[in-house]
Design a protein around this motif. Sequence first.
Motif, PDB file in Angstrom:
ATOM      1  N   ARG A  27       0.836  -1.207   0.000  1.00  0.00           N
ATOM      2  CA  ARG A  27       0.000   0.000   0.000  1.00  0.00           C
ATOM      3  C   ARG A  27       0.867   1.251   0.000  1.00  0.00           C
ATOM      4  N   LEU A  28       1.882   1.239   0.841  1.00  0.00           N
ATOM      5  CA  LEU A  28       2.763   2.408   0.932  1.00  0.00           C
ATOM      6  C   LEU A  28       3.499   2.643  -0.380  1.00  0.00           C
ATOM      7  N   ALA A  49       1.189   4.061  -3.058  1.00  0.00           N
ATOM      8  CA  ALA A  49       0.871   5.477  -2.814  1.00  0.00           C
ATOM      9  C   ALA A  49       2.081   6.367  -3.076  1.00  0.00           C
ATOM     10  N   GLU A  69       2.891   1.201   8.886  1.00  0.00           N
ATOM     11  CA  GLU A  69       1.570   1.834   8.900  1.00  0.00           C
ATOM     12  C   GLU A  69       1.628   3.276   9.396  1.00  0.00           C
ATOM     13  N   HIS A  74       3.504   5.571   7.013  1.00  0.00           N
ATOM     14  CA  HIS A  74       2.693   5.859   5.826  1.00  0.00           C
ATOM     15  C   HIS A  74       1.822   7.084   6.118  1.00  0.00           C
ATOM     16  N   VAL A  75       1.227   7.106   7.303  1.00  0.00           N
ATOM     17  CA  VAL A  75       0.441   8.286   7.710  1.00  0.00           C
ATOM     18  C   VAL A  75       1.345   9.518   7.788  1.00  0.00           C
ATOM     19  N   TYR A 109      -3.099   9.055   3.304  1.00  0.00           N
ATOM     20  CA  TYR A 109      -3.389   7.883   4.137  1.00  0.00           C
ATOM     21  C   TYR A 109      -3.450   8.364   5.570  1.00  0.00           C
ATOM     22  N   GLU A 110      -4.624   8.222   6.196  1.00  0.00           N
ATOM     23  CA  GLU A 110      -4.832   8.790   7.520  1.00  0.00           C
ATOM     24  C   GLU A 110      -5.024   7.690   8.562  1.00  0.00           C
ATOM     25  N   ASP A 137      -7.747   5.363   8.055  1.00  0.00           N
ATOM     26  CA  ASP A 137      -7.606   4.369   6.987  1.00  0.00           C
ATOM     27  C   ASP A 137      -6.882   3.107   7.451  1.00  0.00           C
ATOM     28  N   LEU A 138      -6.320   3.131   8.640  1.00  0.00           N
ATOM     29  CA  LEU A 138      -5.594   1.963   9.136  1.00  0.00           C
ATOM     30  C   LEU A 138      -6.548   0.796   9.359  1.00  0.00           C
TER      31      LEU A 138
END
Length: 227
Positions: A17-18, A21, A133, A136-137, A143-144, A147-148
């Motif tokens: 995901r990271l 993005a 995670e 990423h935020v 990505y907030e 969203d986790l």
Amino acid sequence: MIDHVHDLASVREATDRLLTAAAKLDDAAVAAPSRLPGWTRGHVLAHLSRNADALVNVLQGRPMYESAEARDADIERDAPRPLAAQLDDVRESAARFQAQGEVPADWDRTVELRNGVTDRAVRVPFRRLVEVELHHVDLGIGYELEDLPAEFTEREIDFLADRFSGNATVPPTRLLAGGREWRTGGEEGTEVTVSGTAADLLGWLAGRRDGAGLEVRGGTLPALPPL
């Protein structure tokens, strides 16, 4: 019971995901400030790469970092790199961590992390998941905390509540979110109740939010020690 195989799969998914993005950025965006004071997005990505290699060291029984100074110097060295180099490093270091995680081992053994902190090897994949995670935020690219994955959020609240438990600088604190309850802090003083969404609670515990979205009863919002 902690399942390191499950956690390794979660790390792989979170890393994908990271990377997906971050691939939408450009070199100028990587050089721009992240949400972490004094760090660009390049610093965050460089840290993620070096942390993966550091956790390989941990699983192989070596010191996590050569020294605090070497850790910081490596991040500073790698932070200015262009996007393509950053993404390659995150991907390749993540693959090294995954490969180490697949090596047959005694996952109940005790391993040593930074600053003399010890833990069971089986918890190392989740520690890596936390890095991926939350950072990423920290990149600030859409990505907030909301969203986790819910499972991750609850487990990280578990971890942080336990981390502050028994700390005399934090008053006895009852935490409420999403129908769940935790307790943390010391034993002296009047208990404070802090409630809100799981995302807001995690953000406050992890130093990512100031707690303005939380409801506090029985006192003021406790000041938490640095992580």
